[in-house]
Design an enzyme around this catalytic site. Structure first.
Site, PDB file in Angstrom:
ATOM      1  CE1 TYR A 185      -4.020   2.011   0.297  1.00 55.28           C
ATOM      2  CE2 TYR A 185      -2.512   3.470   1.473  1.00 55.28           C
ATOM      3  CZ  TYR A 185      -3.711   3.268   0.815  1.00 55.28           C
ATOM      4  OH  TYR A 185      -4.583   4.314   0.654  1.00 55.28           O
ATOM      5  CG  PHE A 245      -6.696  16.923 -25.075  1.00 50.94           C
ATOM      6  CD1 PHE A 245      -6.809  16.386 -26.338  1.00 50.94           C
ATOM      7  CD2 PHE A 245      -7.009  16.122 -23.979  1.00 50.94           C
ATOM      8  CE1 PHE A 245      -7.236  15.073 -26.516  1.00 50.94           C
ATOM      9  CE2 PHE A 245      -7.431  14.807 -24.157  1.00 50.94           C
ATOM     10  CZ  PHE A 245      -7.544  14.283 -25.429  1.00 50.94           C
ATOM     11  CB  THR A 246     -11.549  16.596 -24.853  1.00 50.01           C
ATOM     12  OG1 THR A 246     -10.644  15.495 -24.716  1.00 50.01           O
ATOM     13  CG2 THR A 246     -11.869  16.800 -26.330  1.00 50.01           C
ATOM     14  CG  ASP A 281      -0.870  17.123 -22.308  1.00 53.67           C
ATOM     15  OD1 ASP A 281      -0.223  16.060 -22.190  1.00 53.67           O
ATOM     16  OD2 ASP A 281      -2.089  17.144 -22.539  1.00 53.67           O
ATOM     17  CE  LYS A 315      -3.363   9.484 -24.824  1.00 55.67           C
ATOM     18  NZ  LYS A 315      -4.185   9.554 -23.596  1.00 55.67           N
ATOM     19  NE  ARG A 325     -11.227  14.153 -30.577  1.00 59.18           N
ATOM     20  CZ  ARG A 325     -11.108  13.769 -29.311  1.00 59.18           C
ATOM     21  NH1 ARG A 325      -9.927  13.488 -28.805  1.00 59.18           N
ATOM     22  NH2 ARG A 325     -12.163  13.660 -28.527  1.00 59.18           N
ATOM     23  CG  PHE A 370     -15.908  13.652 -27.305  1.00 56.15           C
ATOM     24  CD1 PHE A 370     -15.678  14.762 -26.512  1.00 56.15           C
ATOM     25  CD2 PHE A 370     -15.052  12.569 -27.207  1.00 56.15           C
ATOM     26  CE1 PHE A 370     -14.606  14.789 -25.621  1.00 56.15           C
ATOM     27  CE2 PHE A 370     -13.986  12.577 -26.328  1.00 56.15           C
ATOM     28  CZ  PHE A 370     -13.763  13.697 -25.521  1.00 56.15           C
TER      29      PHE A 370
HETATM   30  N1  F0G Z   1      -3.524  15.072 -22.945  1.00 54.54           N
HETATM   31  C1  F0G Z   1      -3.536  14.660 -24.223  1.00 54.54           C
HETATM   32  C2  F0G Z   1      -2.757  15.425 -25.243  1.00 54.54           C
HETATM   33  C3  F0G Z   1      -4.248  13.512 -24.557  1.00 54.54           C
HETATM   34  O1  F0G Z   1      -4.251  13.117 -25.825  1.00 54.54           O
HETATM   35  C4  F0G Z   1      -4.966  12.812 -23.563  1.00 54.54           C
HETATM   36  C5  F0G Z   1      -5.766  11.650 -23.906  1.00 54.54           C
HETATM   37  C6  F0G Z   1      -4.935  13.291 -22.253  1.00 54.54           C
HETATM   38  C7  F0G Z   1      -4.192  14.423 -21.984  1.00 54.54           C
HETATM   39  C8  F0G Z   1      -5.700  12.624 -21.152  1.00 54.54           C
HETATM   40  O2  F0G Z   1      -5.105  11.430 -20.811  1.00 54.54           O
HETATM   41  O3  F0G Z   1      -6.767   9.678 -21.446  1.00 54.54           O
HETATM   42  O4  F0G Z   1      -4.883   9.197 -19.890  1.00 54.54           O
HETATM   43  O5  F0G Z   1      -6.779  10.594 -19.167  1.00 54.54           O
HETATM   44  N2  F0G Z   1      -6.064  11.363 -25.078  1.00 54.54           N
HETATM   45  C9  F0G Z   1      -6.800  10.195 -25.501  1.00 54.54           C
HETATM   46  C10 F0G Z   1      -6.959  10.258 -26.989  1.00 54.54           C
HETATM   47  C11 F0G Z   1      -8.088   9.969 -24.794  1.00 54.54           C
HETATM   48  O6  F0G Z   1      -7.642   9.392 -27.538  1.00 54.54           O
HETATM   49  O7  F0G Z   1      -6.394  11.144 -27.621  1.00 54.54           O
HETATM   50  P1  F0G Z   1      -5.933  10.153 -20.303  1.00 54.54           P
END
Ligand code: F0G
Length: 460
Positions: free
Chosen positions: A75, A127-128, A218, A261, A385, A452
């Site tokens: 833990y 970014f979303t 990021d 990634k 997108r 989305f």
């Molecule tokens: N920043 C970027 C540039 C990303 O592409 C993503 C995720 C995140 C942050 C968030 O990370 O998914 O680990 O919580 N991108 C995915 C995509 C969802 O399909 O591009 P996460």
């Protein structure tokens, strides 16, 4: 057989295989209807080639799998955490690290630690999930990317760069004290996986620090960014990816990372900073939202897979193959006259749905329709997108109408071969021939945040 070019191949061989399922067009028509024409709502079982995302869909190496057996599932104080900390310091340059379950966990923590209601948070395109967390913390996102990034056809080596004039104008307007940090994404996902130059990050850092503003990177795909710097920026040709990565990060004050990634894992992420006080806040909060600060919602084995993934991601043959594989798909489409975002980015090829479905107005979701049609055509799963991903302005409630209306063909790392990409290209080219036979969509269910992922549509 005569070769028109020197052949190249995957820098790995395949040890475990996972069978793919082919389905009929009738079957897929039924499944996409059931899924509300949203590829996120399809079952993976019903997909043939899955290029929805490169996130968490990577194949781990034998070195990473071997590390999974060394998970220290304590833990507190897992040895895998200390190894992760060591590698974040060594490769990314930051002093302190807090693991999180994935990237958005890291974004949540940094947003909550630094943003107060009324703050402005500039960034090189949104970014979303990043913007969602900034808004939930009371901030207002301001796009300060160069104009060309919004033009799918502008060919620039560093199309992800921050426009320093836009950044300066925001500082003049709202004051540096109302800007807790600038988010720099490298590469920029929503712009098509476009990189930021070393000169630009340096200049952003100088300007930000002059006004007491932090720079938060990021760093989700920063290795891909480092490769583009090595290939395209003067003075970096003979530097290793590891050196470039370290230098790039060193101009920033911290980073959020989705380990799903670049780092070749299926789950995981972290937030890293240099300031001990911010670290203290992050460490206190992670306990509430993710888990103790030495595991942050991850198993010990997941942290081990991340640490080993970091070591692999900077290897020249790995990153070079990764980028070239994406470029290979892009070039097949360019040669066939399919409009895509230029130049081809790091993690994906982006179809220009505005141009491909030029008969469908943006309010009828052309990119959403194109992603659905590609699935119906060939079982290939991609993602929208464009206007659906962009969502609504939180003040006016109006839909954002992004200039880029795209379908992303995202390539998981070490998963598909060149033949799979040939099939993808063939399918798109075939679909393109009959592109005017289709119609747009209407949204029939809309979630209030990150719509989305779960929105549903019907065919018009
Ligand atoms: N920043 C970027 C540039 C990303 O592409 C993503 C995720 C995140 C942050 C968030 O990370 O998914 O680990 O919580 N991108 C995915 C995509 C969802 O399909 O591009 P996460």
């Amino acid at each position: 057989m005569a070769f028109t070019r020197k052949p190249w191949a995957e820098p790995y061989k395949i040890k475990v295989v996972e069978p793919l399922k082919m389905t009929t067009r009738e079957y897929r028509l039924e499944k996409i209807k059931e899924a509300g024409y949203n590829t996120f709502l399809l079952r993976s079982e019903d997909v043939y080639i899955d290029i929805l995302t490169d996130s968490g869909t990577n194949a781990m190496s034998d070195y990473q799998w071997a590390g999974m057996m060394l998970g220290d599932e304590a833990y507190a104080g897992s040895k895998n955490f200390y190894y992760l900390e060591e590698n974040v310091q060594k490769y990314y340059s930051y002093k302190y690290v807090v693991p999180t379950h994935q990237g958005r966990g890291a974004e949540h923590l940094i947003s909550k630690a630094l943003i107060r209601p009324g703050h402005y948070v500039p960034g090189n395109m949104y970014f979303t999930t990043t913007r969602a967390h900034q808004e939930l913390a009371g901030g207002t996102f301001v796009d300060v990317i160069i104009d060309e990034a919004h033009d799918s056809q502008a060919e620039l080596p560093f199309k992800g760069n921050v426009d320093l004039n836009k950044f300066q104008a925001l500082i003049d307007k709202v004051g540096g004290e109302n800007i807790p940090y600038i988010t720099v994404g490298a590469t920029v996902n929503m712009a098509g996986g476009q990189p930021v130059s070393m000169a630009n990050i340096k200049a952003v850092s100088d300007l930000a620090h002059k006004h007491g503003i932090r720079v938060i990177l990021d760093a989700t795909r920063v290795t891909e960014n480092a490769y583009f710097i090595q290939q395209r920026e003067e003075g970096y040709k003979n530097k290793s990816i590891q050196e470039i990565l370290y230098e790039f990060c060193s101009y920033t004050d911290g980073a959020t990372v989705s380990g799903k990634k670049d780092v070749y894992t299926n789950i995981g992420g972290f937030v890293a900073v240099n300031d001990p006080e911010i670290f203290d806040q992050l460490r206190n909060m992670v306990v509430v939202y993710e888990g103790l600060h030495t595991y942050g919602g991850l198993a010990g084995r997941d942290m081990e897979a991340m640490s080993r993934g970091i070591e692999e991601m900077v290897q020249q043959d790995n990153i070079e193959f990764r980028i070239k594989q994406v470029e290979y798909l892009g070039n097949l489409l360019i040669e066939a006259g399919i409009p895509i975002v230029r130049p081809v980015g790091g993690h994906a090829v982006f179809l220009d749905a505005k141009r491909i479905y030029d008969h469908i107005p943006q309010e009828q979701y052309p990119a959403q329709a194109l992603a659905a049609d590609l699935y119906i055509h060939s079982g290939v799963r991609a993602m929208e997108r464009g206007i659906v991903s962009a969502g609504r302005n939180k003040e006016t409630g109006e839909e954002y109408k992004p200039k880029l209306e795209l379908v992303r063909l995202t390539i998981p790392r070490r998963v598909y071969t060149q033949s799979h990409l040939d099939v993808v290209a063939y399918s798109i080219i075939d679909l393109y021939q009959n592109r005017h036979e289709t119609t747009g969509l209407k949204m029939v269910y809309e979630p209030s945040v990150l719509r989305f992922f779960q929105a549903r549509f019907e065919r018009l």
